[in-house]
Design a protein around this motif. Structure first.
Motif, PDB file in Angstrom:
ATOM      1  N   ARG A  34      47.511  48.330  58.824  1.00  0.00           N
ATOM      2  CA  ARG A  34      48.376  49.266  57.588  1.00  0.00           C
ATOM      3  C   ARG A  34      49.525  49.866  59.180  1.00  0.00           C
ATOM      4  O   ARG A  34      49.855  50.071  58.519  1.00  0.00           O
ATOM      5  N   PHE A  37      51.867  47.355  56.870  1.00  0.00           N
ATOM      6  CA  PHE A  37      52.017  48.129  55.349  1.00  0.00           C
ATOM      7  C   PHE A  37      52.553  49.584  55.918  1.00  0.00           C
ATOM      8  O   PHE A  37      54.030  49.850  55.271  1.00  0.00           O
ATOM      9  N   MET A  42      54.891  51.277  53.208  1.00  0.00           N
ATOM     10  CA  MET A  42      54.009  51.750  51.241  1.00  0.00           C
ATOM     11  C   MET A  42      53.411  52.429  52.604  1.00  0.00           C
ATOM     12  O   MET A  42      52.161  52.483  53.000  1.00  0.00           O
ATOM     13  N   TYR A  44      51.746  54.982  50.599  1.00  0.00           N
ATOM     14  CA  TYR A  44      50.843  54.817  49.618  1.00  0.00           C
ATOM     15  C   TYR A  44      49.585  54.181  49.745  1.00  0.00           C
ATOM     16  O   TYR A  44      48.153  54.605  50.108  1.00  0.00           O
ATOM     17  N   LEU A  45      49.349  52.969  50.708  1.00  0.00           N
ATOM     18  CA  LEU A  45      48.602  52.075  50.524  1.00  0.00           C
ATOM     19  C   LEU A  45      47.904  53.083  51.985  1.00  0.00           C
ATOM     20  O   LEU A  45      46.243  52.367  52.492  1.00  0.00           O
ATOM     21  N   VAL A  48      45.227  54.949  52.603  1.00  0.00           N
ATOM     22  CA  VAL A  48      43.878  54.701  52.463  1.00  0.00           C
ATOM     23  C   VAL A  48      43.775  53.826  52.997  1.00  0.00           C
ATOM     24  O   VAL A  48      42.130  53.949  53.560  1.00  0.00           O
ATOM     25  N   ILE A 190      49.691  45.018  46.055  1.00  0.00           N
ATOM     26  CA  ILE A 190      50.454  44.834  47.498  1.00  0.00           C
ATOM     27  C   ILE A 190      51.750  44.556  47.245  1.00  0.00           C
ATOM     28  O   ILE A 190      52.612  44.630  47.917  1.00  0.00           O
ATOM     29  N   LEU A 193      54.083  46.923  45.873  1.00  0.00           N
ATOM     30  CA  LEU A 193      54.329  48.550  46.686  1.00  0.00           C
ATOM     31  C   LEU A 193      54.957  47.962  47.767  1.00  0.00           C
ATOM     32  O   LEU A 193      55.720  48.462  48.368  1.00  0.00           O
TER      33      LEU A 193
END
Length: 200
Positions: A34, A37, A42, A44-45, A48, A190, A193
């Motif tokens: 996380r 990312f 990133m 949006y990912l 999640v 991935i 993104l």
């Protein structure tokens, strides 16, 4: 019909600590990814990942707090945290997410060879004549896929062991010449993104 029969001791000192250990590994792996990312933009990912990360963390911490006198829970949580950090970094390295900026500085004629090599690899290059502490140098700047860095640095070390180079993560780009990245179905989404975005 009961297929598995656990005594209280086996449940408290083996089964539950193993579950806490595995949950903590998964939790810290997600936390590591996380953060990576987020650093890649990133947006949006990352949420999640955060959703599942906090659920797993709550399950693990509840297991520990329900029996504060059981040292096995604490050890399982701590070892899971340590191993999860390592596993998360290994996964992130294997994914090789995003692109990096390479700055290569040479003091001899090998700069042309490095430039030609990068261009043959379909990377855009910017070459500058500059002045360093020991005289004139050539600076080569190129934006490369992260998973190509080991191969490029190996070529530089073989052709010009005295060259200086630095590598920095990049989050946004405007224009440029980019080498197409080979993707597989597992990592393709991935990497799509993670590709540096254009600033609007």
């Amino acid at each position: 019909m009961t297929f598995f029969l656990f005594t209280p001791d086996i449940l408290n000192y083996i089964v539950l600590p193993v579950l806490i250990f595995l949950a903590q590994i998964a939790n810290v792996c997600m936390e590591t990814l996380r953060i990576v990312f987020l650093s890649k933009g990133m947006k949006y990912l990352a949420p999640v990942i955060a959703f599942f990360e906090i659920i797993i963390w709550l399950l693990a911490i509840v297991g520990v707090l329900n029996n504060l006198s059981n040292i096995a829970y604490f050890l399982a949580y701590a070892f899971g945290f340590a191993l999860g950090t390592y596993v998360g970094l290994v996964i992130e390295e294997k994914l090789s997410i995003g692109m990096v900026i390479m700055r290569i500085i040479t003091t001899d004629g090998s700069g042309d060879g490095i430039t030609e090599y990068l261009q043959q690899e379909n990377y855009g290059t910017t070459c500058l004549d500059a002045k360093g502490a020991r005289g004139g140098v050539k600076m080569i700047i190129s934006l490369v896929n992260r998973d190509d860095v080991p191969r490029i640095t190996r070529h530089i070390e073989e052709t010009n062991p005295g060259a200086f180079f630095s590598i920095e993560d990049v989050r946004y780009v405007n224009q440029g010449v980019f080498r197409p990245k080979k993707q597989n179905p597992f990592t393709g989404f991935i990497h799509t993104l993670a590709r540096p975005r254009k600033r609007v």
